[in-house]
Design an enzyme around this catalytic site. Sequence first.
Site, PDB file in Angstrom:
ATOM      1  N   PHE A  66      -6.577  -7.642  28.145  1.00 27.12           N
ATOM      2  CA  PHE A  66      -7.343  -7.588  29.396  1.00 27.12           C
ATOM      3  C   PHE A  66      -8.438  -6.521  29.322  1.00 27.12           C
ATOM      4  O   PHE A  66      -9.525  -6.700  29.886  1.00 27.12           O
ATOM      5  CB  PHE A  66      -6.393  -7.316  30.570  1.00 27.12           C
ATOM      6  CG  PHE A  66      -7.034  -7.478  31.919  1.00 27.12           C
ATOM      7  CD1 PHE A  66      -7.299  -8.743  32.433  1.00 27.12           C
ATOM      8  CD2 PHE A  66      -7.389  -6.372  32.676  1.00 27.12           C
ATOM      9  CE1 PHE A  66      -7.905  -8.896  33.675  1.00 27.12           C
ATOM     10  CE2 PHE A  66      -7.993  -6.508  33.917  1.00 27.12           C
ATOM     11  CZ  PHE A  66      -8.249  -7.780  34.416  1.00 27.12           C
ATOM     12  N   GLU A  67      -8.129  -5.436  28.615  1.00 29.27           N
ATOM     13  CA  GLU A  67      -9.091  -4.321  28.517  1.00 29.27           C
ATOM     14  C   GLU A  67     -10.201  -4.591  27.493  1.00 29.27           C
ATOM     15  O   GLU A  67     -11.139  -3.787  27.357  1.00 29.27           O
ATOM     16  CB  GLU A  67      -8.354  -3.020  28.159  1.00 29.27           C
ATOM     17  CG  GLU A  67      -7.572  -2.402  29.307  1.00 29.27           C
ATOM     18  CD  GLU A  67      -6.308  -3.168  29.685  1.00 29.27           C
ATOM     19  OE1 GLU A  67      -5.606  -3.648  28.771  1.00 29.27           O
ATOM     20  OE2 GLU A  67      -6.047  -3.310  30.897  1.00 29.27           O
ATOM     21  N   GLU A  93       7.558 -15.647  29.896  1.00 25.50           N
ATOM     22  CA  GLU A  93       8.283 -16.455  30.880  1.00 25.50           C
ATOM     23  C   GLU A  93       7.508 -16.594  32.189  1.00 25.50           C
ATOM     24  O   GLU A  93       7.888 -17.374  33.049  1.00 25.50           O
ATOM     25  CB  GLU A  93       9.646 -15.810  31.148  1.00 25.50           C
ATOM     26  CG  GLU A  93      10.561 -15.903  29.928  1.00 25.50           C
ATOM     27  CD  GLU A  93      11.874 -15.173  30.155  1.00 25.50           C
ATOM     28  OE1 GLU A  93      12.045 -14.555  31.230  1.00 25.50           O
ATOM     29  OE2 GLU A  93      12.704 -15.226  29.242  1.00 25.50           O
ATOM     30  N   HIS A  96       1.641 -14.689  33.514  1.00 27.71           N
ATOM     31  CA  HIS A  96       0.767 -13.619  33.044  1.00 27.71           C
ATOM     32  C   HIS A  96      -0.171 -14.118  31.949  1.00 27.71           C
ATOM     33  O   HIS A  96      -1.352 -13.795  31.914  1.00 27.71           O
ATOM     34  CB  HIS A  96       1.653 -12.496  32.466  1.00 27.71           C
ATOM     35  CG  HIS A  96       1.177 -11.145  32.854  1.00 27.71           C
ATOM     36  ND1 HIS A  96       1.668 -10.472  33.931  1.00 27.71           N
ATOM     37  CD2 HIS A  96       0.231 -10.353  32.304  1.00 27.71           C
ATOM     38  CE1 HIS A  96       1.057  -9.313  34.039  1.00 27.71           C
ATOM     39  NE2 HIS A  96       0.178  -9.211  33.057  1.00 27.71           N
TER      40      HIS A  96
HETATM   41  C1  DLZ Z   1       0.982  -7.223  30.443  1.00 30.00           C
HETATM   42  C2  DLZ Z   1       0.682  -7.990  29.210  1.00 30.00           C
HETATM   43  C3  DLZ Z   1       1.499  -9.080  28.833  1.00 30.00           C
HETATM   44  C4  DLZ Z   1       2.687  -9.512  29.624  1.00 30.00           C
HETATM   45  N1  DLZ Z   1       1.287  -9.752  27.701  1.00 30.00           N
HETATM   46  C5  DLZ Z   1       0.218  -9.389  26.934  1.00 30.00           C
HETATM   47  C6  DLZ Z   1      -0.040 -10.103  25.728  1.00 30.00           C
HETATM   48  O1  DLZ Z   1       0.671 -11.021  25.292  1.00 30.00           O
HETATM   49  N2  DLZ Z   1      -1.131  -9.715  25.011  1.00 30.00           N
HETATM   50  C7  DLZ Z   1      -1.974  -8.700  25.402  1.00 30.00           C
HETATM   51  O2  DLZ Z   1      -2.949  -8.412  24.705  1.00 30.00           O
HETATM   52  N3  DLZ Z   1      -1.713  -8.004  26.526  1.00 30.00           N
HETATM   53  C8  DLZ Z   1      -0.650  -8.323  27.276  1.00 30.00           C
HETATM   54  N4  DLZ Z   1      -0.389  -7.630  28.428  1.00 30.00           N
HETATM   55  C9  DLZ Z   1      -1.221  -6.425  28.733  1.00 30.00           C
HETATM   56  C10 DLZ Z   1      -2.550  -6.746  29.469  1.00 30.00           C
HETATM   57  O3  DLZ Z   1      -3.514  -7.266  28.577  1.00 30.00           O
HETATM   58  C11 DLZ Z   1      -3.115  -5.450  30.079  1.00 30.00           C
HETATM   59  O4  DLZ Z   1      -3.183  -4.451  29.083  1.00 30.00           O
HETATM   60  C12 DLZ Z   1      -2.282  -4.929  31.242  1.00 30.00           C
HETATM   61  O5  DLZ Z   1      -2.096  -5.928  32.219  1.00 30.00           O
HETATM   62  C13 DLZ Z   1      -2.950  -3.684  31.885  1.00 30.00           C
HETATM   63  O6  DLZ Z   1      -4.221  -4.020  32.432  1.00 30.00           O
END
Ligand code: DLZ
Length: 157
Positions: A66-67, A93, A96
């Site tokens: 997300f970042e 699951e 997200h």
């Molecule tokens: C929270 C989260 C989850 C559940 N899964 C992933 C993932 O599979 N791959 C990934 O790169 N990041 C995941 N994150 C973290 C989010 O990208 C983000 O860092 C958080 O929601 C904080 O903004």
Amino acid sequence: MATAANRLSQYDRSKVPDGKDFRIGLVVSEWNETVTEALFKGAKDTLIDHNVAEKNIVRIDVPGSFELIYGASHAQQMSFDVIITIGCVIKGETRHFEFISNAVAHGIKDLNLNGKAPVVFCVLTDDTIEQSKARSGGDKGNKGVEAAVTALKMITL
Ligand code: DLZ
């Protein structure tokens, strides 16, 4: 669906621009680190193989995929010729997965519309870690290699 024909891990070197004058930012997500490190290595080795100087390959780490959007936006202020975003989102699951995958894809797309350095999307969105491993140096190639080739082509559009 991806096919052997449109996979860039095996590519025609003669069609890839020389990278000696370029400065490239790689924004790397820490989530699913084994996979993102393998993607980063594939990308970096490929850039070096195409004459990008190691000092001109700059890594910026972010906590999760997300970042990558903020990281890439920040990188666009730093005089790179192109930016590669590297992440791996794996289905869990909950929903997200969909929110993160969609947000990152749209966020990176938006950054590509602002007229600054192009941003390459090297974010795996897989159902399982096995699928991600297969695409980060396993039997489906390495998407980091493909991203590096794409980046060099985008600079010289
Ligand atoms: C929270 C989260 C989850 C559940 N899964 C992933 C993932 O599979 N791959 C990934 O790169 N990041 C995941 N994150 C973290 C989010 O990208 C983000 O860092 C958080 O929601 C904080 O903004």
